[in-house]
Design a protein around this motif. Structure first.
Motif, short mmCIF file in Angstrom:
data_model
loop_
_atom_site.label_atom_id
_atom_site.label_comp_id
_atom_site.label_asym_id
_atom_site.label_seq_id
_atom_site.Cartn_x
_atom_site.Cartn_y
_atom_site.Cartn_z
N ILE A 59 0.87 -1.18 0.00
CA ILE A 59 0.00 0.00 0.00
C ILE A 59 0.90 1.23 0.00
CG2 ILE A 59 -1.80 1.24 1.23
CD1 ILE A 59 -1.89 -1.84 2.65
N PRO A 60 1.10 1.87 -1.14
CA PRO A 60 2.05 2.99 -1.22
C PRO A 60 1.52 4.27 -0.59
CG PRO A 60 0.96 2.69 -3.33
CD PRO A 60 0.49 1.57 -2.45
N LEU A 61 2.42 4.99 0.05
CA LEU A 61 2.15 6.34 0.53
C LEU A 61 2.78 7.39 -0.39
CD1 LEU A 61 2.72 6.04 4.40
CD2 LEU A 61 0.54 6.39 3.21
N ALA A 62 4.04 7.16 -0.78
CA ALA A 62 4.76 8.17 -1.55
C ALA A 62 5.87 7.51 -2.35
CB ALA A 62 5.34 9.24 -0.62
N VAL A 63 6.23 8.13 -3.47
CA VAL A 63 7.34 7.69 -4.30
C VAL A 63 8.30 8.86 -4.48
CG1 VAL A 63 5.89 6.01 -5.50
CG2 VAL A 63 6.23 8.29 -6.49
N ALA A 64 9.59 8.56 -4.65
CA ALA A 64 10.58 9.62 -4.84
C ALA A 64 11.88 9.03 -5.33
CB ALA A 64 10.81 10.41 -3.55
N ARG A 65 12.76 9.91 -5.76
CA ARG A 65 14.10 9.53 -6.20
C ARG A 65 14.94 9.02 -5.05
NH1 ARG A 65 18.13 12.81 -5.41
NH2 ARG A 65 16.69 14.56 -5.21
N ASN A 66 14.85 9.68 -3.90
CA ASN A 66 15.69 9.39 -2.74
C ASN A 66 14.82 9.01 -1.56
OD1 ASN A 66 17.32 10.04 -0.22
ND2 ASN A 66 18.87 10.41 -1.80
N ILE A 67 15.26 8.05 -0.77
CA ILE A 67 14.44 7.57 0.33
C ILE A 67 14.17 8.66 1.37
CG2 ILE A 67 16.35 6.68 1.76
CD1 ILE A 67 14.41 4.21 2.23
N ALA A 68 15.07 9.62 1.50
CA ALA A 68 14.85 10.71 2.46
C ALA A 68 13.65 11.57 2.09
CB ALA A 68 16.10 11.58 2.56
N GLN A 69 13.22 11.49 0.83
CA GLN A 69 12.09 12.30 0.36
C GLN A 69 10.73 11.67 0.65
OE1 GLN A 69 13.84 12.29 -3.69
NE2 GLN A 69 13.53 14.51 -3.65
N VAL A 70 10.71 10.44 1.16
CA VAL A 70 9.43 9.77 1.39
C VAL A 70 9.22 9.41 2.86
CG1 VAL A 70 9.19 8.88 -0.95
CG2 VAL A 70 10.48 7.55 0.73
#
Length: 322
Positions: free
Chosen positions: A251-262
Motif C-alpha cells: 500500500i504505497p504512501l509516496a514515491v521519490a528519487r531518494n528515500i529521504a524524500q518519502v
C-alpha cells in the motif's frame, strides 16, 4: 480484491513544553490503478493548521503548523483502501523493452531524468560489478534480469529490523551483508539505475495478515520497496525484502528519487535531544471486507462492492493528553 483499514499513529513525548516547527506528513495512501482510496482522515494533537499540496512526484503532502509549545505530539492517520493487485501479475512489456539492454524513448528518457542516475558514489565500481554478475548474456530477458537482481538482494543480504534513523549506502549494505527494508530498497534502486533503468523508492505499508513476511510487525508495518519503469508495463513494484514482484501486499504512501524524500513524518522542535523523551510508531492494517452480509473489521459500516464504505470523516484534532 482486499479492503483494508489502516491506522498509523506517531507519538512524541517531550520532557518539557517545546515549540514545534512545521511538520511534513506523507500519510495519505497514493491511489493507483490497483489501489482505490475510499476514505482518509488525519488527526493531530495539539491542534495544528494543516494545508495540503502535491509534490513534484504527485504525492499528497500535508504541512502541519503549530501555534504554541507542547509536551507531546500525536499524529494519527486512518485510511480505508481497496486493493485489487493480482497474486500473479502479468506485465505487458513493450516488444522494444522485452530484451535488455534497451533504449527508452526520447520522451521517456527526458521525463525519467534523475531517476535513471545513481544517487550514491561507486568509485571502485563495486556496485557495478555486483550488478553485472546478474547479466547472464546480452541480450537477456528484461523481467527475468530484474527479478534476478531483486532476488539477489534477498538471498545475499540478511534482513535486520533497525529503528535508528538513516539508511545505509548500497556499498555499506553489500559490505555488511545485512540491512533493513529501506536498505534493501536503496540497494535495488541503485542497481537498476546502474543498469540504466529508471527506478524510484516507495514508502508505504505491508499488509501481512498471516504475519509471514519480512519487514512486518504484527498485522501491519511501515515498509519500503522499489518501482522500476519498463516501457509497456510502466512502473513495476519489486519488494526485495520479501522476494516479490507486484503490489499484492503493498500500500504505497509516496514515491521519490531518494528515500529521504518519502519519510512519512518529518519535522523539528526547538530544543535538544535530552528534551525528547520518546517516539513511538504504531501501524495496524486490518481486513475490512464484507462477506455474506456479515462485517469483518473493527467497525460496522455499510457494505459496497465487498468493501466497507468508510464514513465521510472530517479532520478532527483529538483532545490533548494529560
Amino acid at each position: 480484491m482486499a479492503c483494508l483499514d489502516i491506522v498509523h499513529t506517531t507519538t512524541y513525548r517531550y520532557r518539557n513544553k517545546v515549540p514545534l516547527g512545521p511538520h511534513r506528513l506523507m500519510l495519505r495512501p497514493r491511489e493507483t490503478r490497483e489501489l482505490r482510496l475510499l476514505a482518509h482522515t488525519l488527526s493531530i494533537s495539539p491542534m495544528a493548521t494543516v494545508t495540503w499540496s502535491h509534490d513534484v512526484a504527485g504525492n499528497s503532502v500535508a504541512t502541519a503548523v503549530f501555534d504554541g509549545p507542547t509536551d507531546h505530539l500525536v499524529i494519527e492517520s486512518r485510511a480505508t483502501v481497496e486493493l485489487t493487485a493480482p497474486d500473479w501479475p502479468v506485465f505487458a512489456i513493450a516488444a522494444s523493452a522485452a530484451q535488455y539492454p534497451f533504449v527508452y524513448a526520447a520522451d521517456e528518457w527526458m521525463d525519467l531524468g534523475a531517476l535513471t542516475v545513481p544517487q550514491y558514489s561507486d568509485p571502485d565500481g563495486r556496485l557495478a560489478r555486483w550488478v553485472e554478475g546478474f547479466v547472464m548474456a546480452r541480450p537477456t530477458d528484461t523481467l527475468t534480469l530484474l527479478k534476478d537482481v531483486s532476488n539477489g538482494v534477498f538471498t545475499q543480504i540478511s534482513y535486520q529490523s533497525r529503528d535508528t534513523e538513516g539508511t545505509q549506502s548500497p556499498i555499506e549494505t553489500l559490505d555488511r551483508r545485512w540491512g533493513s527494508c529501506r536498505d534493501f530498497a536503496v540497494l535495488l534502486a541503485e542497481a537498476a539505475r546502474t543498469l540504466g533503468l529508471g527506478s524510484r523508492i516507495v514508502s508505504g505499508y505491508l499488509s501481512d495478515p498471516e504475519e509471514s513476511l519480512l519487514g512486518s510487525a504484527g498485522s501491519g508495518s511501515t515498509h519500503a520497496w522499489v518501482e522500476i519503469f519498463v516501457p509497456g508495463a510502466g512502473w513495476i513494484a519489486f519488494d526485495p525484502t520479501n522476494r516479490s514482484v507486484g503490489s499484492r501486499n503493498l500500500i504505497p504512501l509516496a514515491v521519490a528519487r531518494n528515500i529521504a524524500q518519502v519519510t512519512p513524518v518529518a519535522g523539528t522542535f526547538l530544543g535538544t535531544n535530552v528534551d525528547l523523551l520518546s517516539m513511538e510508531v504504531l501501524v495496524r492494517v486490518e481486513s475490512a471486507s464484507v462477506q455474506d452480509g456479515s462485517l469483518a473489521g473493527p467497525q460496522k459500516r455499510r457494505g459496497h462492492r465487498a468493501c466497507l464504505m468508510a464514513p465521510n470523516w472530517e479532520w478532527i484534532a483529538p483532545p490533548e493528553l494529560n
